[in-house]
Write a protein that holds these residues in place. Structure first.
Motif, PDB file in Angstrom:
ATOM      1  N   ARG A   8       0.834  -1.211   0.000  1.00 16.73           N
ATOM      2  CA  ARG A   8       0.000   0.000   0.000  1.00 16.73           C
ATOM      3  C   ARG A   8       0.866   1.257   0.000  1.00 16.73           C
ATOM      4  O   ARG A   8       0.570   2.224  -0.692  1.00 16.73           O
ATOM      5  CB  ARG A   8      -0.909   0.021   1.225  1.00 16.73           C
ATOM      6  N   GLY A   9       1.943   1.208   0.780  1.00 12.99           N
ATOM      7  CA  GLY A   9       2.855   2.348   0.821  1.00 12.99           C
ATOM      8  C   GLY A   9       3.493   2.598  -0.541  1.00 12.99           C
ATOM      9  O   GLY A   9       3.617   3.735  -0.994  1.00 12.99           O
ATOM     10  N   VAL A  10       3.878   1.516  -1.201  1.00 13.84           N
ATOM     11  CA  VAL A  10       4.470   1.642  -2.536  1.00 13.84           C
ATOM     12  C   VAL A  10       3.433   2.183  -3.507  1.00 13.84           C
ATOM     13  O   VAL A  10       3.721   3.065  -4.333  1.00 13.84           O
ATOM     14  CB  VAL A  10       5.032   0.282  -3.014  1.00 13.84           C
ATOM     15  N   ALA A  11       2.193   1.693  -3.422  1.00 17.93           N
ATOM     16  CA  ALA A  11       1.128   2.149  -4.315  1.00 17.93           C
ATOM     17  C   ALA A  11       0.847   3.639  -4.099  1.00 17.93           C
ATOM     18  O   ALA A  11       0.660   4.391  -5.064  1.00 17.93           O
ATOM     19  CB  ALA A  11      -0.130   1.328  -4.106  1.00 17.93           C
ATOM     20  N   VAL A  12       0.846   4.058  -2.831  1.00 15.88           N
ATOM     21  CA  VAL A  12       0.608   5.477  -2.534  1.00 15.88           C
ATOM     22  C   VAL A  12       1.747   6.332  -3.073  1.00 15.88           C
ATOM     23  O   VAL A  12       1.516   7.385  -3.687  1.00 15.88           O
ATOM     24  CB  VAL A  12       0.430   5.682  -1.006  1.00 15.88           C
ATOM     25  N   GLU A  13       2.961   5.901  -2.902  1.00  9.21           N
ATOM     26  CA  GLU A  13       4.113   6.647  -3.407  1.00  9.21           C
ATOM     27  C   GLU A  13       4.110   6.706  -4.933  1.00  9.21           C
ATOM     28  O   GLU A  13       4.417   7.750  -5.527  1.00  9.21           O
ATOM     29  CB  GLU A  13       5.423   6.040  -2.903  1.00  9.21           C
ATOM     30  N   LEU A  14       3.745   5.604  -5.567  1.00 13.52           N
ATOM     31  CA  LEU A  14       3.647   5.602  -7.029  1.00 13.52           C
ATOM     32  C   LEU A  14       2.566   6.564  -7.510  1.00 13.52           C
ATOM     33  O   LEU A  14       2.746   7.255  -8.525  1.00 13.52           O
ATOM     34  CB  LEU A  14       3.378   4.191  -7.554  1.00 13.52           C
ATOM     35  N   GLU A  15       1.456   6.618  -6.809  1.00 12.50           N
ATOM     36  CA  GLU A  15       0.381   7.550  -7.187  1.00 12.50           C
ATOM     37  C   GLU A  15       0.842   8.994  -7.014  1.00 12.50           C
ATOM     38  O   GLU A  15       0.566   9.845  -7.855  1.00 12.50           O
ATOM     39  CB  GLU A  15      -0.868   7.286  -6.342  1.00 12.50           C
ATOM     40  N   ARG A  16       1.552   9.278  -5.934  1.00 17.12           N
ATOM     41  CA  ARG A  16       2.091  10.632  -5.731  1.00 17.12           C
ATOM     42  C   ARG A  16       3.081  10.990  -6.835  1.00 17.12           C
ATOM     43  O   ARG A  16       3.074  12.105  -7.367  1.00 17.12           O
ATOM     44  CB  ARG A  16       2.774  10.736  -4.377  1.00 17.12           C
ATOM     45  N   LEU A  17       3.931  10.044  -7.179  1.00 16.24           N
ATOM     46  CA  LEU A  17       4.902  10.264  -8.237  1.00 16.24           C
ATOM     47  C   LEU A  17       4.201  10.506  -9.575  1.00 16.24           C
ATOM     48  O   LEU A  17       4.573  11.396 -10.331  1.00 16.24           O
ATOM     49  CB  LEU A  17       5.843   9.056  -8.337  1.00 16.24           C
ATOM     50  N   ARG A  18       3.160   9.730  -9.841  1.00 14.05           N
ATOM     51  CA  ARG A  18       2.400   9.895 -11.083  1.00 14.05           C
ATOM     52  C   ARG A  18       1.755  11.276 -11.131  1.00 14.05           C
ATOM     53  O   ARG A  18       1.789  11.959 -12.156  1.00 14.05           O
ATOM     54  CB  ARG A  18       1.328   8.815 -11.179  1.00 14.05           C
ATOM     55  N   ARG A  19       1.166  11.700 -10.020  1.00 11.04           N
ATOM     56  CA  ARG A  19       0.557  13.030  -9.962  1.00 11.04           C
ATOM     57  C   ARG A  19       1.594  14.120 -10.181  1.00 11.04           C
ATOM     58  O   ARG A  19       1.361  15.081 -10.907  1.00 11.04           O
ATOM     59  CB  ARG A  19      -0.126  13.234  -8.607  1.00 11.04           C
ATOM     60  N   SER A  20       2.742  13.946  -9.573  1.00 11.02           N
ATOM     61  CA  SER A  20       3.819  14.923  -9.720  1.00 11.02           C
ATOM     62  C   SER A  20       4.282  15.016 -11.178  1.00 11.02           C
ATOM     63  O   SER A  20       4.498  16.106 -11.710  1.00 11.02           O
ATOM     64  CB  SER A  20       4.987  14.538  -8.817  1.00 11.02           C
ATOM     65  N   VAL A  21       4.426  13.878 -11.836  1.00 13.31           N
ATOM     66  CA  VAL A  21       4.819  13.861 -13.244  1.00 13.31           C
ATOM     67  C   VAL A  21       3.737  14.498 -14.112  1.00 13.31           C
ATOM     68  O   VAL A  21       4.030  15.269 -15.028  1.00 13.31           O
ATOM     69  CB  VAL A  21       5.141  12.421 -13.695  1.00 13.31           C
ATOM     70  N   ASP A  22       2.469  14.191 -13.827  1.00 14.92           N
ATOM     71  CA  ASP A  22       1.370  14.789 -14.594  1.00 14.92           C
ATOM     72  C   ASP A  22       1.360  16.308 -14.456  1.00 14.92           C
ATOM     73  O   ASP A  22       1.170  17.028 -15.439  1.00 14.92           O
ATOM     74  CB  ASP A  22       0.021  14.223 -14.143  1.00 14.92           C
ATOM     75  N   VAL A  23       1.567  16.786 -13.244  1.00 12.67           N
ATOM     76  CA  VAL A  23       1.607  18.235 -13.019  1.00 12.67           C
ATOM     77  C   VAL A  23       2.797  18.843 -13.757  1.00 12.67           C
ATOM     78  O   VAL A  23       2.688  19.901 -14.387  1.00 12.67           O
ATOM     79  CB  VAL A  23       1.667  18.556 -11.512  1.00 12.67           C
ATOM     80  N   GLY A  24       3.926  18.174 -13.728  1.00 17.10           N
ATOM     81  CA  GLY A  24       5.107  18.661 -14.443  1.00 17.10           C
ATOM     82  C   GLY A  24       4.876  18.724 -15.946  1.00 17.10           C
ATOM     83  O   GLY A  24       5.246  19.701 -16.604  1.00 17.10           O
ATOM     84  N   PHE A  25       4.250  17.696 -16.497  1.00 17.75           N
ATOM     85  CA  PHE A  25       3.954  17.698 -17.929  1.00 17.75           C
ATOM     86  C   PHE A  25       2.964  18.808 -18.280  1.00 17.75           C
ATOM     87  O   PHE A  25       3.111  19.476 -19.316  1.00 17.75           O
ATOM     88  CB  PHE A  25       3.402  16.354 -18.381  1.00 17.75           C
ATOM     89  N   ALA A  26       1.955  19.003 -17.448  1.00 16.83           N
ATOM     90  CA  ALA A  26       0.979  20.064 -17.714  1.00 16.83           C
ATOM     91  C   ALA A  26       1.648  21.433 -17.686  1.00 16.83           C
ATOM     92  O   ALA A  26       1.380  22.292 -18.538  1.00 16.83           O
ATOM     93  CB  ALA A  26      -0.157  19.996 -16.695  1.00 16.83           C
ATOM     94  N   THR A  27       2.535  21.631 -16.737  1.00 10.95           N
ATOM     95  CA  THR A  27       3.258  22.902 -16.648  1.00 10.95           C
ATOM     96  C   THR A  27       4.148  23.098 -17.878  1.00 10.95           C
ATOM     97  O   THR A  27       4.184  24.183 -18.464  1.00 10.95           O
ATOM     98  CB  THR A  27       4.120  22.926 -15.377  1.00 10.95           C
ATOM     99  N   THR A  28       4.823  22.042 -18.277  1.00 11.26           N
ATOM    100  CA  THR A  28       5.691  22.120 -19.451  1.00 11.26           C
ATOM    101  C   THR A  28       4.880  22.410 -20.707  1.00 11.26           C
ATOM    102  O   THR A  28       5.273  23.234 -21.538  1.00 11.26           O
ATOM    103  CB  THR A  28       6.470  20.807 -19.627  1.00 11.26           C
ATOM    104  N   ARG A  29       3.729  21.757 -20.856  1.00 12.91           N
ATOM    105  CA  ARG A  29       2.863  22.016 -22.015  1.00 12.91           C
ATOM    106  C   ARG A  29       2.399  23.458 -22.026  1.00 12.91           C
ATOM    107  O   ARG A  29       2.371  24.107 -23.077  1.00 12.91           O
ATOM    108  CB  ARG A  29       1.664  21.077 -22.002  1.00 12.91           C
ATOM    109  N   GLY A  30       2.042  23.980 -20.871  1.00 10.22           N
ATOM    110  CA  GLY A  30       1.617  25.372 -20.786  1.00 10.22           C
ATOM    111  C   GLY A  30       2.728  26.333 -21.151  1.00 10.22           C
ATOM    112  O   GLY A  30       2.514  27.309 -21.876  1.00 10.22           O
TER     113      GLY A  30
END
Length: 84
Positions: A8-30
């Protein structure tokens, strides 16, 4: 239970990492969209300046040609007066 807790801890960390990458990509696209818009505006302004420069060049006086004609006319006049 420890293994499930770790998973569960790994899954939560992976989800946080995924969100962080998504936010980074959105910022880069903008940022890229903003740079593209600025480049388009710069191209438009540059095109307008080129048009204005072309218009100025078409309507300018041909000073070198006028200077050559004037000097030739002065030479002819001088030769005519000297021969007279």
């Amino acid at each position: 239970m420890t293994r499930e807790h770790e998973e569960r801890g790994v899954a939560v960390e992976l989800e946080r990492l995924r969100r962080s990458v998504d936010v980074g990509f959105a910022t880069t696209r903008g940022d890229l969209a903003l740079l593209l818009q600025r480049a388009d505006q710069t191209d438009k302004v540059l095109g307008e300046h080129e048009e204005r420069l072309d218009a100025l060049e078409r309507t300018r006086w041909p000073l070198p040609s006028l200077a050559a004609l004037t000097s030739c006319a002065a030479l002819v006049l001088t030769l005519w007066q000297a021969a007279r």
